[in-house]
Design an enzyme around this catalytic site. Structure first.
Site, short mmCIF file in Angstrom:
data_model
loop_
_atom_site.label_atom_id
_atom_site.label_comp_id
_atom_site.label_asym_id
_atom_site.label_seq_id
_atom_site.Cartn_x
_atom_site.Cartn_y
_atom_site.Cartn_z
N LYS A 210 73.32 -124.20 -59.05
CA LYS A 210 72.23 -123.53 -58.32
C LYS A 210 71.61 -122.40 -59.16
O LYS A 210 70.39 -122.27 -59.29
CB LYS A 210 72.78 -122.96 -57.00
CG LYS A 210 71.87 -122.00 -56.31
CD LYS A 210 70.68 -122.70 -55.77
CE LYS A 210 69.62 -121.73 -55.34
NZ LYS A 210 68.52 -122.36 -54.65
N CYS A 264 64.52 -115.61 -54.82
CA CYS A 264 65.49 -116.49 -55.48
C CYS A 264 65.41 -116.37 -56.99
O CYS A 264 66.35 -115.96 -57.65
CB CYS A 264 65.22 -117.94 -55.08
SG CYS A 264 65.11 -118.14 -53.31
N1 SAJ Z 1 55.53 -118.79 -60.83
C1 SAJ Z 1 54.77 -118.49 -61.95
N2 SAJ Z 1 54.39 -119.51 -62.78
C2 SAJ Z 1 54.74 -120.81 -62.53
C3 SAJ Z 1 55.52 -121.11 -61.40
C4 SAJ Z 1 55.91 -120.07 -60.56
O1 SAJ Z 1 54.42 -117.32 -62.21
O2 SAJ Z 1 54.33 -121.66 -63.32
C5 SAJ Z 1 55.95 -117.70 -59.92
C6 SAJ Z 1 55.39 -117.85 -58.51
O3 SAJ Z 1 54.09 -117.34 -58.43
C7 SAJ Z 1 56.39 -117.04 -57.72
C8 SAJ Z 1 57.70 -117.29 -58.46
O4 SAJ Z 1 57.34 -117.76 -59.74
O5 SAJ Z 1 56.08 -115.66 -57.76
C9 SAJ Z 1 58.65 -118.26 -57.80
O6 SAJ Z 1 57.94 -119.35 -57.22
P1 SAJ Z 1 58.43 -120.87 -57.28
O7 SAJ Z 1 57.45 -121.68 -56.55
O8 SAJ Z 1 58.72 -121.26 -58.67
O9 SAJ Z 1 59.88 -120.87 -56.56
P2 SAJ Z 1 60.45 -120.31 -55.14
O10 SAJ Z 1 61.03 -118.95 -55.38
O11 SAJ Z 1 59.48 -120.46 -54.04
O12 SAJ Z 1 61.65 -121.38 -54.89
C10 SAJ Z 1 62.66 -121.55 -55.88
C11 SAJ Z 1 62.80 -123.07 -56.16
N3 SAJ Z 1 63.62 -123.27 -57.35
C12 SAJ Z 1 63.21 -124.06 -58.38
O13 SAJ Z 1 62.11 -124.59 -58.40
C13 SAJ Z 1 64.18 -124.24 -59.51
C14 SAJ Z 1 63.44 -123.75 -54.95
O14 SAJ Z 1 63.71 -125.13 -55.22
C15 SAJ Z 1 64.75 -123.04 -54.58
O15 SAJ Z 1 65.37 -123.64 -53.44
C16 SAJ Z 1 64.42 -121.59 -54.24
O16 SAJ Z 1 63.89 -120.98 -55.41
C17 SAJ Z 1 65.72 -120.93 -53.80
O17 SAJ Z 1 65.91 -120.78 -52.56
O18 SAJ Z 1 66.57 -120.65 -54.65
#
Ligand code: SAJ
Length: 412
Positions: A210, A264
Site C-alpha cells: 500500500k 494519502c
Molecule cells: N496530482 C498531480 N499530478 C498528477 C496526478 C496527481 O499533481 O499527475 C496531484 C493531485 O492534484 C492531488 C494529488 O496529486 O493533489 C493526489 O491525487 P491522486 O488523484 O493521484 O490520488 P488520491 O490521493 O485521490 O488517491 C490515491 C490513489 N493512489 C494511487 O493512485 C497510487 C488511490 O488509489 C488510493 O486509494 C488513495 O490515494 C489512498 O486512499 O491511499
C-alpha cells in the site's frame, strides 16, 4: 459469513460497509462519531462520494446496514480508521489502537479481524498484540501452529476518491494474512463483493505494498513538479515538453501542479521514510520537492504582483484535485491562506464545488468567494490552482491583459 462489522465509517469504511450490505450480508457499522452514526441510520451520508447516498439509503432501508457507537459481536471485523502522522512525520497509530481495544470485548472464537487502514510495516503485529492484551482468553495466529481462535489479516484499501464505489468492486485486492489460512479466510470475505482478483501474500508485504503504491505516485509527481521548476528557469513550456517526451514508448511523465494534496499520497511515503530513514532517500526527497511546490507558486504570485499597487488576484480552485469538493490537505488552500496572510492584495476565490469558504480562509478580510468569470474580470493576476472542468470552458479572451499563473496547464 452472516454478519460483518466495519469499524470506522469514513471515506473508506462507509462505502465498504454499503457495498458488502448490498450483497445481502448484514453489516454493523461502528463509529465514535455520534453524528455520523445518526446520519447513516437515517439512510443519509455525512461525506461526499458519488452514488454513495443512494446506496446507503437502500441498504439502511432494507435493514442490512445499521450504525452503532459501540462494537457488537460479528463474524468478521474490518477496521478502516485514520492513520495520520504526527508533527515529526511519525505515524500516529492511536486510532488503530483504540479500534483494537474497542472491538476486543465483542470478539469470539472463530472471528476474523482485518485491518484496512494505511499503516507502517509491522502495524498488524502491534494490532494483534493489543487484541491479545485485551483478550488473554483467546489465541491469535502467531502464537502456535494450532488453529487460532482469531484470524488476522491486513488488506489495504486502494480506491480513488470520486470513484470509490466502482474501484471497491473492480480493483484487485492485496490480501496479507498473518498465516496463509488467515489470508484465505480474508480473501473469502473480499470475494463477497470484489470482482477483481484477491492476491494473497503475507501481512508485512501487504502493508508495504500500500505504501509503495502511493510513494510511487508521489515520486512520479515530484519528477513532474521538479521539471516544472527547471522549465521555469530555462524558459521552456513544461506542458509541451511532457507531451513530447511522453510520445517515447517507454516514457510516461505525470502532470505538474501546485503541490500534492489529499490525505494519502502526501502522507504515506513518510511511513516508509520513518521505517527506513537511511535508505529511503529518493522517497524523502520526492516528498520535499512536492511540499515545496506551493511555496514556489507563492513566489511566482509575489513576483507578478511586484509592480501592481493593491493587486486583485483571482484564485481558481480550492479542492485537492479536479471535479471534487474535497479541500482536505489541498495545496490550493495552503497557497490561498499564505497569500491572504501575506496581504499581497485582494483575493477572489472561485471554487465551483463549494458554497461557503472554509473558516480557515474566510477569517481573512482580504478574501471573498466569487464565480470564475467575474473574479477573472476584476483581477490583475489570475492564479489557476485546480483544473476543474468548468475552468476549461472559460473563454481565453477573458485573460487578455492579465498576468496568468497556470499551475495545471489548463491554458498553456
Ligand atoms: N496530482 C498531480 N499530478 C498528477 C496526478 C496527481 O499533481 O499527475 C496531484 C493531485 O492534484 C492531488 C494529488 O496529486 O493533489 C493526489 O491525487 P491522486 O488523484 O493521484 O490520488 P488520491 O490521493 O485521490 O488517491 C490515491 C490513489 N493512489 C494511487 O493512485 C497510487 C488511490 O488509489 C488510493 O486509494 C488513495 O490515494 C489512498 O486512499 O491511499
Amino acid at each position: 459469513m452472516k454478519t460483518i462489522s466495519v469499524v470506522g465509517l469514513g471515506y473508506i469504511g462507509l462505502p465498504t460497509a454499503a457495498v458488502i450490505a448490498a450483497q445481502g450480508v448484514k453489516v454493523i457499522g461502528v463509529d465514535v462519531n455520534q453524528f455520523a452514526v445518526d446520519t447513516i441510520n437515517q439512510g443519509k451520508i455525512h461525506i461526499v462520494e458519488p452514488e454513495l447516498d443512494a446506496l446507503v439509503h437502500e441498504v439502511v432501508r432494507k435493514g442490512l446496514l445499521k450504525a452503532v457507537t459501540k462494537p457488537e459481536p460479528a463474524d468478521a471485523f474490518l477496521i478502516a480508521v485514520p492513520t495520520p502522522f504526527k508533527e515529526n512525520h511519525e505515524p500516529d497509530l492511536s486510532y488503530v489502537k483504540a479500534a483494537a481495544f474497542a472491538i476486543a470485548p465483542a470478539l469470539s472464537k472463530g472471528n476474523l479481524v482485518i485491518l484496512e487502514s494505511t499503516s507502517p510495516v509491522g502495524t498488524i503485529d502491534k494490532m494483534q498484540a493489543w487484541l491479545s492484551e485485551a483478550r488473554p482468553d483467546l489465541s491469535f495466529p502467531s502464537e502456535s501452529d494450532l488453529i487460532p481462535d482469531i484470524n488476522i489479516a491486513y488488506c489495504p484499501e486502494r480506491v480513488l476518491p470520486g470513484k470509490v464505489l466502482h474501484e471497491l468492486v473492480d480493483n484487485d485486492r492485496v490480501v496479507g494474512g498473518v498465516t496463509s489460512i488467515c489470508a484465505e479466510k480474508a480473501a473469502n470475505l473480499y470475494r463477497i463483493f470484489v470482482r477483481g482478483s484477491c492476491l494473497i501474500t503475507n501481512a508485512r508485504t501487504a502493508e508495504m505494498c500500500k505504501l509503495t503504491e502511493n510513494a510511487f505516485r508521489d515520486v512520479n509527481i515530484a519528477f513532474a513538479n521538479e521539471l516544472s521548476l527547471i522549465c521555469d528557469e530555462l524558459k521552456i513550456n513544461v506542458w509541451e515538453l511532457i507531451r513530447l517526451a511522453n510520445r517515447h514508448p517507454r516514457v510516461d511523465i505525470l502532470q505538474p501542479g501546485p503541490g500534492v494534496g489529499g490525505h494519502c499520497i502526501a502522507v504515506d511515503p513518510w511511513f516508509i521514510v520513518d521505517s527506513a530513514p537511511k535508505v529511503a532517500r529518493l522517497i524523502r526527497t520526492a516528498r520535499e520537492v512536492n511540499d515545496h511546490k506551493p511555496h514556489h507558486v507563492i513566489e511566482q504570485v509575489i513576483s507578478a504582483a511586484e509592480k501592481i499597487i493593491n493587486p486583485t488576484i483571482a484564485c481558481l480552485g480550492l479542492a485537492f484535485k479536479p471535479d471534487i469538493d474535497d479541500l482536505r490537505e489541498s495545496p490550493a488552500v495552503e497557497i490561498v491562506k499564505l497569500l491572504a496572510d501575506k496581504k499581497i492584495g485582494a483575493l477572489l476565490i472561485a471554487e465551483p464545488n463549494i458554497e461557503v469558504l472554509p473558516a480557515e480562509i474566510e477569517k481573512f478580510s482580504n478574501v471573498s468567494l466569487s464565480d470564475a468569470a467575474s473574479a477573472i474580470a476584476q483581477a490583475d493576476i489570475v492564479l489557476l490552482l485546480v483544473n476543474h472542468r468548468q475552468f476549461y470552458q472559460l473563454p481565453n479572451s477573458l485573460l487578455t491583459g492579465k498576468r496568468v499563473i497556470d499551475t495545471r496547464g489548463v491554458w498553456e
